[in-house]
Motif scaffolding. Sequence first.
Motif, PDB file in Angstrom:
ATOM      1  N   LEU A  22       0.832  -1.201   0.000  1.00 27.46           N
ATOM      2  CA  LEU A  22       0.000   0.000   0.000  1.00 27.46           C
ATOM      3  C   LEU A  22       0.872   1.259   0.000  1.00 27.46           C
ATOM      4  O   LEU A  22       0.632   2.199  -0.764  1.00 27.46           O
ATOM      5  CB  LEU A  22      -0.923  -0.008   1.213  1.00 27.46           C
ATOM      6  CG  LEU A  22      -1.760   1.257   1.444  1.00 27.46           C
ATOM      7  CD1 LEU A  22      -2.727   1.472   0.294  1.00 27.46           C
ATOM      8  CD2 LEU A  22      -2.509   1.155   2.764  1.00 27.46           C
ATOM      9  N   TYR A  23       1.907   1.277   0.853  1.00 26.03           N
ATOM     10  CA  TYR A  23       2.771   2.450   0.914  1.00 26.03           C
ATOM     11  C   TYR A  23       3.565   2.636  -0.380  1.00 26.03           C
ATOM     12  O   TYR A  23       3.806   3.777  -0.811  1.00 26.03           O
ATOM     13  CB  TYR A  23       3.724   2.336   2.103  1.00 26.03           C
ATOM     14  CG  TYR A  23       3.084   2.731   3.413  1.00 26.03           C
ATOM     15  CD1 TYR A  23       2.715   4.046   3.653  1.00 26.03           C
ATOM     16  CD2 TYR A  23       2.850   1.794   4.411  1.00 26.03           C
ATOM     17  CE1 TYR A  23       2.133   4.422   4.849  1.00 26.03           C
ATOM     18  CE2 TYR A  23       2.256   2.154   5.613  1.00 26.03           C
ATOM     19  CZ  TYR A  23       1.892   3.467   5.831  1.00 26.03           C
ATOM     20  OH  TYR A  23       1.312   3.846   7.020  1.00 26.03           O
ATOM     21  N   ALA A  24       3.990   1.553  -0.984  1.00 24.69           N
ATOM     22  CA  ALA A  24       4.731   1.671  -2.243  1.00 24.69           C
ATOM     23  C   ALA A  24       3.858   2.277  -3.332  1.00 24.69           C
ATOM     24  O   ALA A  24       4.271   3.204  -4.059  1.00 24.69           O
ATOM     25  CB  ALA A  24       5.246   0.304  -2.675  1.00 24.69           C
ATOM     26  N   ARG A  84       2.651   8.977   8.904  1.00 22.54           N
ATOM     27  CA  ARG A  84       3.662   7.920   8.805  1.00 22.54           C
ATOM     28  C   ARG A  84       4.739   8.298   7.784  1.00 22.54           C
ATOM     29  O   ARG A  84       5.940   8.078   8.017  1.00 22.54           O
ATOM     30  CB  ARG A  84       2.975   6.619   8.368  1.00 22.54           C
ATOM     31  CG  ARG A  84       3.892   5.423   8.199  1.00 22.54           C
ATOM     32  CD  ARG A  84       4.482   4.967   9.500  1.00 22.54           C
ATOM     33  NE  ARG A  84       5.108   3.666   9.351  1.00 22.54           N
ATOM     34  CZ  ARG A  84       5.930   3.142  10.254  1.00 22.54           C
ATOM     35  NH1 ARG A  84       6.215   3.808  11.367  1.00 22.54           N
ATOM     36  NH2 ARG A  84       6.450   1.949  10.060  1.00 22.54           N
ATOM     37  N   LEU A  85       4.367   8.891   6.663  1.00 22.98           N
ATOM     38  CA  LEU A  85       5.345   9.302   5.652  1.00 22.98           C
ATOM     39  C   LEU A  85       6.179  10.477   6.136  1.00 22.98           C
ATOM     40  O   LEU A  85       7.371  10.569   5.833  1.00 22.98           O
ATOM     41  CB  LEU A  85       4.625   9.667   4.343  1.00 22.98           C
ATOM     42  CG  LEU A  85       3.897   8.521   3.624  1.00 22.98           C
ATOM     43  CD1 LEU A  85       3.212   9.030   2.364  1.00 22.98           C
ATOM     44  CD2 LEU A  85       4.851   7.388   3.275  1.00 22.98           C
ATOM     45  N   GLY A  89      10.436  10.244   7.037  1.00 24.40           N
ATOM     46  CA  GLY A  89      11.342  11.054   6.240  1.00 24.40           C
ATOM     47  C   GLY A  89      11.006  11.167   4.775  1.00 24.40           C
ATOM     48  O   GLY A  89      11.777  11.778   4.013  1.00 24.40           O
ATOM     49  N   TRP A  90       9.863  10.635   4.309  1.00 25.72           N
ATOM     50  CA  TRP A  90       9.504  10.767   2.892  1.00 25.72           C
ATOM     51  C   TRP A  90       8.993  12.177   2.580  1.00 25.72           C
ATOM     52  O   TRP A  90       9.310  12.732   1.529  1.00 25.72           O
ATOM     53  CB  TRP A  90       8.438   9.740   2.517  1.00 25.72           C
ATOM     54  CG  TRP A  90       8.966   8.354   2.387  1.00 25.72           C
ATOM     55  CD1 TRP A  90       8.880   7.362   3.306  1.00 25.72           C
ATOM     56  CD2 TRP A  90       9.677   7.813   1.270  1.00 25.72           C
ATOM     57  NE1 TRP A  90       9.490   6.221   2.845  1.00 25.72           N
ATOM     58  CE2 TRP A  90       9.986   6.466   1.590  1.00 25.72           C
ATOM     59  CE3 TRP A  90      10.081   8.320   0.048  1.00 25.72           C
ATOM     60  CZ2 TRP A  90      10.685   5.634   0.721  1.00 25.72           C
ATOM     61  CZ3 TRP A  90      10.773   7.486  -0.821  1.00 25.72           C
ATOM     62  CH2 TRP A  90      11.067   6.169  -0.481  1.00 25.72           C
ATOM     63  N   LYS A 100       0.765  25.832   5.649  1.00 22.34           N
ATOM     64  CA  LYS A 100       1.672  24.711   5.906  1.00 22.34           C
ATOM     65  C   LYS A 100       1.806  23.924   4.596  1.00 22.34           C
ATOM     66  O   LYS A 100       0.826  23.341   4.109  1.00 22.34           O
ATOM     67  CB  LYS A 100       1.149  23.812   7.013  1.00 22.34           C
ATOM     68  CG  LYS A 100       2.099  22.678   7.356  1.00 22.34           C
ATOM     69  CD  LYS A 100       1.604  21.882   8.551  1.00 22.34           C
ATOM     70  CE  LYS A 100       1.803  22.683   9.832  1.00 22.34           C
ATOM     71  NZ  LYS A 100       1.514  21.854  11.043  1.00 22.34           N
ATOM     72  N   LEU A 101       3.005  23.942   4.037  1.00 26.64           N
ATOM     73  CA  LEU A 101       3.278  23.291   2.757  1.00 26.64           C
ATOM     74  C   LEU A 101       4.029  21.993   2.983  1.00 26.64           C
ATOM     75  O   LEU A 101       4.700  21.805   4.003  1.00 26.64           O
ATOM     76  CB  LEU A 101       4.086  24.223   1.853  1.00 26.64           C
ATOM     77  CG  LEU A 101       3.480  25.612   1.616  1.00 26.64           C
ATOM     78  CD1 LEU A 101       4.397  26.417   0.706  1.00 26.64           C
ATOM     79  CD2 LEU A 101       2.093  25.491   1.028  1.00 26.64           C
ATOM     80  N   VAL A 102       3.922  21.100   1.980  1.00 30.92           N
ATOM     81  CA  VAL A 102       4.530  19.767   2.062  1.00 30.92           C
ATOM     82  C   VAL A 102       5.263  19.496   0.755  1.00 30.92           C
ATOM     83  O   VAL A 102       4.744  19.802  -0.332  1.00 30.92           O
ATOM     84  CB  VAL A 102       3.472  18.665   2.306  1.00 30.92           C
ATOM     85  CG1 VAL A 102       4.143  17.309   2.420  1.00 30.92           C
ATOM     86  CG2 VAL A 102       2.660  18.968   3.545  1.00 30.92           C
ATOM     87  N   ASP A 103       6.448  18.924   0.876  1.00 29.28           N
ATOM     88  CA  ASP A 103       7.216  18.534  -0.315  1.00 29.28           C
ATOM     89  C   ASP A 103       7.969  17.248  -0.006  1.00 29.28           C
ATOM     90  O   ASP A 103       8.079  16.838   1.157  1.00 29.28           O
ATOM     91  CB  ASP A 103       8.196  19.636  -0.717  1.00 29.28           C
ATOM     92  CG  ASP A 103       8.510  19.592  -2.207  1.00 29.28           C
ATOM     93  OD1 ASP A 103       8.233  18.543  -2.835  1.00 29.28           O
ATOM     94  OD2 ASP A 103       9.018  20.594  -2.729  1.00 29.28           O
ATOM     95  N   LEU A 104       8.484  16.628  -1.040  1.00 23.20           N
ATOM     96  CA  LEU A 104       9.279  15.412  -0.866  1.00 23.20           C
ATOM     97  C   LEU A 104      10.659  15.758  -0.334  1.00 23.20           C
ATOM     98  O   LEU A 104      11.242  16.785  -0.700  1.00 23.20           O
ATOM     99  CB  LEU A 104       9.409  14.670  -2.202  1.00 23.20           C
ATOM    100  CG  LEU A 104       8.186  13.924  -2.710  1.00 23.20           C
ATOM    101  CD1 LEU A 104       8.432  13.445  -4.129  1.00 23.20           C
ATOM    102  CD2 LEU A 104       7.846  12.739  -1.819  1.00 23.20           C
TER     103      LEU A 104
END
Length: 471
Positions: A22-24, A84-85, A89-90, A100-104
């Motif tokens: 699922l995570y992959a 969880r991600l 550290g993903w 609040k922004l999110v990036d890889l």
Amino acid sequence: MPLFDVLPPDLFKPLASSSRRLYADLLLHLHHRTFTLSGVVPRRADVIAEIDAFLARRAPEDARLEDEGPNTKAEERARTAYERLVETGWLVEYRERYLKLVDLDPEASGLLHLLADIERGDTLSYGGAVLGVLSALESAASDPAERSENLRNALRGANEFMTHMRTVSVSLRQAEERILRQPSLREVFRHFFESFVERHLIRDFKTLHTRDNPFRFRGGIIRQASAMGESAELVAALGAAYAREGRALDAASGEARVREELGIVSAVFEAAEEHLAGIDATVARIERRIANTARYMDRIQHRSEVGLVDAMKAVAAAKGDEIPVSAALLPRILPLGPVHIPAPRREKPAITRTVLTDRAPDPAALRYARAKEEYVRRTRVTPERLTTYLEGALAERGEMRGRDMPIGSVDDFVAFQRLREIPSIFNGALAKRYEIVLLADRCANDWISCQDFLIRRRERLDGGKASQNAA
């Protein structure tokens, strides 16, 4: 710096959990839909909404996370997956004013990009890798000052090509081992067609043996790399560009780096022939195995030899007078092959004696051969024949027109019709002695009608000019 000192320490925890599939899929989905296609950094709420939509499209049994309760709501599951991600550290969060922004994560993004290539199958196909190497070398050679980076791209493409060759070779050997380990004929043929035919023979192996395969550029790559390495001026220009662009400390080390990279590119494609030979040998073994299996399929299905061997082992291991041998171990038919009766060898007929006689040659055949020789002799024009005819026709004169030249026989006619070719015939041997000038008039006689010409001796012509100059 080691690889695992660069990546976040807990990066692989989601991929090693019970929900790893699922995570992959979720990471690949976010990579393709949320972060790659978007030109701006997404907000935290948008990422969670994308995760929620992804989980909603999956089957309930495939969308379950580890440590998830039976009554967990969809929004809570999406937030749990998101946290969880972030925790492993993903994903990386940061604020821009009130948003609040999110990036890889940068290092995780490189790993995810590689996993996406594997998922698409890019590492298992040739594509334009070989042609890209040749194009990069030619581009670097045409403009070394501005396009020296293409040499590094060619090196990268050559290494990827060799890695792919090794992948095909190892995968074929694994397919061979899987086929040999199968217990039944059905599994043997199933693994043959799934693991070998569909995956390798139709894709990569067939690509190597088609007319338009990228491997046809191998010779051009080796020649281009060798020519670039032999050009001191080109190597100096590339080395200076390496130093200017920060890939080398100075021009001298840049030139050494350029020669090293060109040598690696040449070595990779020179060694590719050995990898192809190994791949061909593995394919031949697999096909021979399948051919033998199909040939002896009936004998393998009866298994009479196996039963007889088991019965003999049971008899040898038994003690005492009673030999307990199960009836199931004894074959119902004898393990004999088909009847082979050799055909008797045919008797060779006796060699009879014959009388050999020398036959006299046919007189007609001899006359025909002599007539052919005479015809060839009379029609073949040689420098001597033309010289004899010209000297006889000119006599004491220094020049003569073609219409005035005598033709008294077939030999004269054969020589006369070749006079206009004096400037080019016999590699110009007669042109050193005679000069011919074509005229506008026609020459006609009983033998031929052609353009008239004037022929003169060069010795007398040169002598006359010399006498005029002396006067």
